[in-house]
Design an enzyme around this catalytic site. Structure first.
Site, short mmCIF file in Angstrom:
data_model
loop_
_atom_site.label_atom_id
_atom_site.label_comp_id
_atom_site.label_asym_id
_atom_site.label_seq_id
_atom_site.Cartn_x
_atom_site.Cartn_y
_atom_site.Cartn_z
N ASP A 83 0.86 -1.18 0.00
CA ASP A 83 0.00 0.00 0.00
C ASP A 83 0.90 1.23 0.00
O ASP A 83 1.73 1.39 0.90
CB ASP A 83 -0.89 0.03 1.24
CG ASP A 83 -1.96 -1.05 1.21
OD1 ASP A 83 -2.33 -1.47 0.10
OD2 ASP A 83 -2.42 -1.47 2.28
N ASP A 105 -13.82 -3.79 -1.65
CA ASP A 105 -13.71 -3.60 -0.20
C ASP A 105 -15.12 -3.68 0.37
O ASP A 105 -15.99 -2.91 -0.04
CB ASP A 105 -13.11 -2.24 0.14
CG ASP A 105 -11.71 -2.06 -0.45
OD1 ASP A 105 -11.00 -3.06 -0.62
OD2 ASP A 105 -11.33 -0.90 -0.72
#
Length: 251
Positions: A11, A130
């Site tokens: 990330d 998500d």
């Protein structure tokens, strides 16, 4: 029997690798280029590189960083963050990415999945989802988990497959960063209802969690970040453990 894949996730925020819990409280985890190289040398099957602030900040994924990472690794490499057009994907694939991951942009304009699949092939298109369990239902969230939608995880996943996605990267927001294990019940349902590979994300804390998501969650690949970044789990040892558990992995 296809081998199960181990996928470290990087990330990226402001050019650095970061990791948080439940999508917040980010801390620095190192230089992404160095980490990518280490993972490639230590047996990672693939890498995922997500510019986690790109959509939120309305800017494009850092193509030059992709270029540097691609120069250092010899394993497949997925890039996501702020991708909203065929042109964006063209730049990233030319910079060295093997696949792209789209998330918010796919929800806002589902035809993008069709366009990318038609232009580059479904094998290049990963749709990241998500989702968070709210009142017993899995609800899709956008913008790094900040914005709830009315979409149901399983309905959206089926539509994504029909539109030409080659893989789904499912992150359970409830499990993310908690190190309590993956959302195996939801993963198993996805695997049963779809025909494309499902990448499990969110919740890895120990080696048993990986074995469980492959066996119980029926995941095709398991993605993790902090346990790799902070050297809590080494990929060679993880693969040895999985082999002993009867999970087929690449050596």
């Amino acid at each position: 029997m296809l081998t199960k894949r181990i996928v470290p996730c990087l990330d990226i925020k402001n050019g650095r690798t970061v990791k948080g819990v439940n999508f917040v409280d980010l801390r620095d985890a190192g230089d992404p280029v160095e980490l990518a190289q280490i993972y490639a040398e230590n047996g990672a099957d693939e890498l995922v590189f997500l510019d986690i602030s790109a959509t939120e900040e309305k800017r494009k994924t850092l193509a030059d960083l992709v270029l540097h990472v691609a120069e250092k690794v010899n394993i497949p490499f997925t890039v996501g963050g702020g991708i909203s057009s065929v042109e964006d994907v063209d730049i990233l694939l030319q910079s060295g990415a093997d696949k792209v991951s789209i998330n918010s942009s796919a929800v806002k304009r589902p035809d993008l999945i069709n366009e990318l699949s038609a232009k580059f092939g479904s094998q290049c298109v990963v749709v990241a989802i998500d989702a968070k369990q709210v009142d017993g239902k899995w609800i899709v969230h956008l913008v790094g988990g900040k914005l709830p939608t009315k979409l149901n995880l399983f309905d959206w996943a089926k539509e994504v497959e029909k539109r030409g996605a080659g893989e789904i990267l499912f992150t359970s927001m409830n499990n993310d960063g908690t190190k309590n294990g993956f959302a195996n019940e939801a993963l198993a349902k996805l695997s049963n209802e779809l025909n494309i590979p499902i990448i499990a994300s969110g919740g890895a804390g120990n080696m048993q969690h990986f074995a469980d998501t492959f066996k119980e969650g029926k995941a095709d690949a398991a993605l993790a970040a902090s346990v790799f970044h902070f050297k809590e789990i080494a990929i060679p040892e993880l693969k040895s453990f999985l082999t002993e558990e009867g999970v087929l992995v690449r050596s």
